[in-house]
Enzyme design. Structure first.
Site, PDB file in Angstrom:
ATOM      1  N   TRP A  33      -6.561 -21.143  26.188  1.00  0.00           N
ATOM      2  CA  TRP A  33      -5.798 -20.831  27.402  1.00  0.00           C
ATOM      3  C   TRP A  33      -4.334 -20.616  27.041  1.00  0.00           C
ATOM      4  O   TRP A  33      -3.785 -21.318  26.180  1.00  0.00           O
ATOM      5  CB  TRP A  33      -5.898 -21.980  28.417  1.00  0.00           C
ATOM      6  N   GLY A 164      -0.884 -20.991  37.312  1.00  0.00           N
ATOM      7  CA  GLY A 164      -1.096 -22.239  36.570  1.00  0.00           C
ATOM      8  C   GLY A 164      -1.391 -23.384  37.527  1.00  0.00           C
ATOM      9  O   GLY A 164      -2.121 -24.306  37.207  1.00  0.00           O
ATOM     10  N   ASP A 166      -3.380 -23.713  40.154  1.00  0.00           N
ATOM     11  CA  ASP A 166      -4.451 -22.889  40.726  1.00  0.00           C
ATOM     12  C   ASP A 166      -4.762 -23.097  42.198  1.00  0.00           C
ATOM     13  O   ASP A 166      -5.074 -22.161  42.907  1.00  0.00           O
ATOM     14  CB  ASP A 166      -5.766 -23.177  39.987  1.00  0.00           C
ATOM     15  N   ARG A 198     -12.048 -30.858  42.712  1.00  0.00           N
ATOM     16  CA  ARG A 198     -11.967 -29.443  42.318  1.00  0.00           C
ATOM     17  C   ARG A 198     -11.855 -28.536  43.557  1.00  0.00           C
ATOM     18  O   ARG A 198     -12.102 -28.981  44.666  1.00  0.00           O
ATOM     19  CB  ARG A 198     -13.242 -29.047  41.526  1.00  0.00           C
ATOM     20  N   GLU A 401      -6.702 -35.021  32.815  1.00  0.00           N
ATOM     21  CA  GLU A 401      -6.088 -33.756  33.209  1.00  0.00           C
ATOM     22  C   GLU A 401      -5.040 -33.966  34.313  1.00  0.00           C
ATOM     23  O   GLU A 401      -3.970 -33.374  34.283  1.00  0.00           O
ATOM     24  CB  GLU A 401      -7.205 -32.810  33.688  1.00  0.00           C
TER      25      GLU A 401
HETATM   26  C1  GLC Z   1      -6.695 -25.467  35.029  1.00  0.00           C
HETATM   27  C2  GLC Z   1      -5.207 -25.510  35.318  1.00  0.00           C
HETATM   28  C3  GLC Z   1      -4.494 -24.449  34.495  1.00  0.00           C
HETATM   29  C4  GLC Z   1      -4.856 -24.639  33.046  1.00  0.00           C
HETATM   30  C5  GLC Z   1      -6.376 -24.608  32.843  1.00  0.00           C
HETATM   31  C6  GLC Z   1      -6.813 -24.938  31.428  1.00  0.00           C
HETATM   32  O1  GLC Z   1      -7.259 -24.287  35.471  1.00  0.00           O
HETATM   33  O2  GLC Z   1      -4.968 -25.341  36.676  1.00  0.00           O
HETATM   34  O3  GLC Z   1      -3.110 -24.536  34.700  1.00  0.00           O
HETATM   35  O4  GLC Z   1      -4.255 -23.680  32.258  1.00  0.00           O
HETATM   36  O5  GLC Z   1      -6.952 -25.567  33.672  1.00  0.00           O
HETATM   37  O6  GLC Z   1      -6.394 -26.205  31.092  1.00  0.00           O
END
Ligand code: GLC
Length: 437
Positions: A33, A164, A166, A198, A401
């Site tokens: 990513w 980012g 989301d 989620r 996370e």
């Molecule tokens: C989630 C987050 C994003 C991140 C991805 C991978 O989708 O919202 O910001 O880059 O995870 O970790």
């Protein structure tokens, strides 16, 4: 304790390392990513500079010929994630890379990441900086060329995954007006983690609908700018670009790249000015979002609202007023410091949800950005607080996370959410402990 946790953080990175790059989280995010890799490289730089360099080289190997840097690079195969490369179908664009990628991007962190690496190396890695410099510059050039239709120095994002952040409630208004088909989706994320933390299925249908539109338009930027129902000037995304420009100016000066430095200074002058006039809301005393499609501001306060501190955008007065209002006496700290810093969405809002993905929980990368932002403005009280809250969460629960911002809930053991052994949580822990600047 600290040493033990530092060892664990290294183990997380080592476990997620894939012969050249690092995945964010096993199962949940099994590819490379974009902005994750930037933060991950900051951690690697302290323990293995070659891996940090490789991380960025691998990321940039997915860059398109027009400078665009995708949000996922599919170097490897995996069945554990949806949507995979066939859904994104990035090869519909005439500019796409040889390597499979997505066709949307993420916040541009690479400029300041390069400078951090250079500093962490004790200023020895200039050859490496020189190797990647033009690629990162081209990525900035792409943004100003194709994503700034009003020539304001402010660029748009066209998908919530580009932000980012989301699933922030800010996007709810857009989804309300979007008549996306009811796709049958083979979601994989909810097989790995609790569905209550989620996004909902309906939200995922909107996410996929936007991608389907991009495919119909063959990822053509002009068509996206003209027609996309999601066209937002996001405060975090633009703050990252401005902060990256700043680093690129300093690195370009070292590399004697006069034209690039001149160009970057021009971009940043315009960008900073318009960021302040367009994204600052004097009533709210902070920075908000602007919906280019609806041509109106979106008056929401999230942790992204404070990210311009990291880019040096507010004046000292504006920064102090914002800090007083939201942290020293305000909603993000709560009464009697009820909240740990920093909730991802305004705890006073009806949309605040302390458990669900970007609608309330604390994220370690945003905390790192805000920590640096408070430091930049000499707000040592808030810098200390956000650092100690971050360390508290990681020590208590491990490298999750995201985390519940309610202080009193952490007596329980399950207040770390989403994926565990999450790479940027580990990498930024290493940086917070080891970085002396
Ligand atoms: C989630 C987050 C994003 C991140 C991805 C991978 O989708 O919202 O910001 O880059 O995870 O970790």
């Amino acid at each position: 304790m600290e040493i033990k946790l530092l060892e664990q953080a290294k183990k997380v990175l080592e476990k997620n390392w894939q012969d050249g790059f690092t995945i964010p989280c096993e199962g949940l995010y099994p590819f490379q990513w974009n902005w994750d890799s930037g933060f991950i490289a900051l951690g690697w730089a302290h323990i293995d500079m070659e891996k940090a360099k490789s991380e960025l080289r691998y990321l940039l190997s997915g860059q398109w010929s027009n400078g665009f840097l995708p949000h996922i690079i599919f170097h490897n195969e995996s069945e554990t994630y949806f949507p995979g490369p066939e859904v994104h179908a990035a090869d519909l664009s005439p500019y796409s890379s040889e390597i499979k990628t997505s066709g949307i991007t993420q916040p541009p962190v690479l400029g300041f990441v390069l400078e951090e690496l250079f500093i962490t190396s004790g200023n020895t890695e200039l050859d490496f900086i020189s190797e990647l410099y033009d690629k990162v510059l081209l990525c900035h050039d792409y943004f100003y060329k194709y994503r700034d239709p009003e020539d304001e120095g402010l660029v748009y994002i066209c998908h919530n995954w580009e932000a980012g952040t989301d699933n922030t409630p800010v996007w709810d208004d857009i989804w309300k007006n979007l008549d996306s088909p009811e796709y049958q989706l083979e979601r994989r994320d909810t097989e790995h983690v609790d569905a209550s933390t989620r996004p909902s299925n309906r939200e995922y249908q909107h996410y996929i609908h936007l991608i389907e539109l991009f495919k119909e338009w063959k990822y053509n930027d002009a068509l996206i700018a003209e027609k996309c129902p999601f066209l937002i000037q996001d405060p975090l995304f633009n703050a990252m670009l401005i902060r990256s420009n700043e680093s690129m100016i300093r690195l370009g000066t070292l590399l004697k790249k006069e034209d690039a430095v001149r160009q970057l200074k021009n971009w940043n002058e315009k960008a900073k000015k318009n960021y302040q006039t367009k994204l600052y809301d004097p009533e709210l005393k902070t920075y908000i979002y602007f919906d280019l499609r609806a041509d109106k501001p979106m008056k929401y306060v999230s942790s992204s609202s404070f990210s311009p501190l990291f880019a040096g955008i507010p004046s000292k007065e504006v920064a102090t007023e914002m800090a007083n209002r939201y942290f020293r006496e305000g909603s993000f700290s709560g009464k009697n410091n009820f909240f740990l810093l920093c909730a991802s969405f305004d705890p006073e809002s009806e949309h605040f949800d302390p458990k669900r993905y970007w609608r309330g929980p604390v994220w370690i990368n945003l905390n790192w950005i805000l920590y640096r932002g408070f430091k930049r403005y000499g707000m040592e009280d808030l810098a200390d607080q956000i650092k100690s809250d971050t360390l508290f969460l990681l020590k208590k629960h491990g490298f999750y996370e995201y985390f519940d911002p309610r202080r009193d809930i952490h007596q329980q053991s399950d207040a770390g959410y989403g994926g565990n052994n999450f790479s940027w949580s580990a990498a930024l822990y290493i940086d917070l402990l080891k970085n002396k600047h």
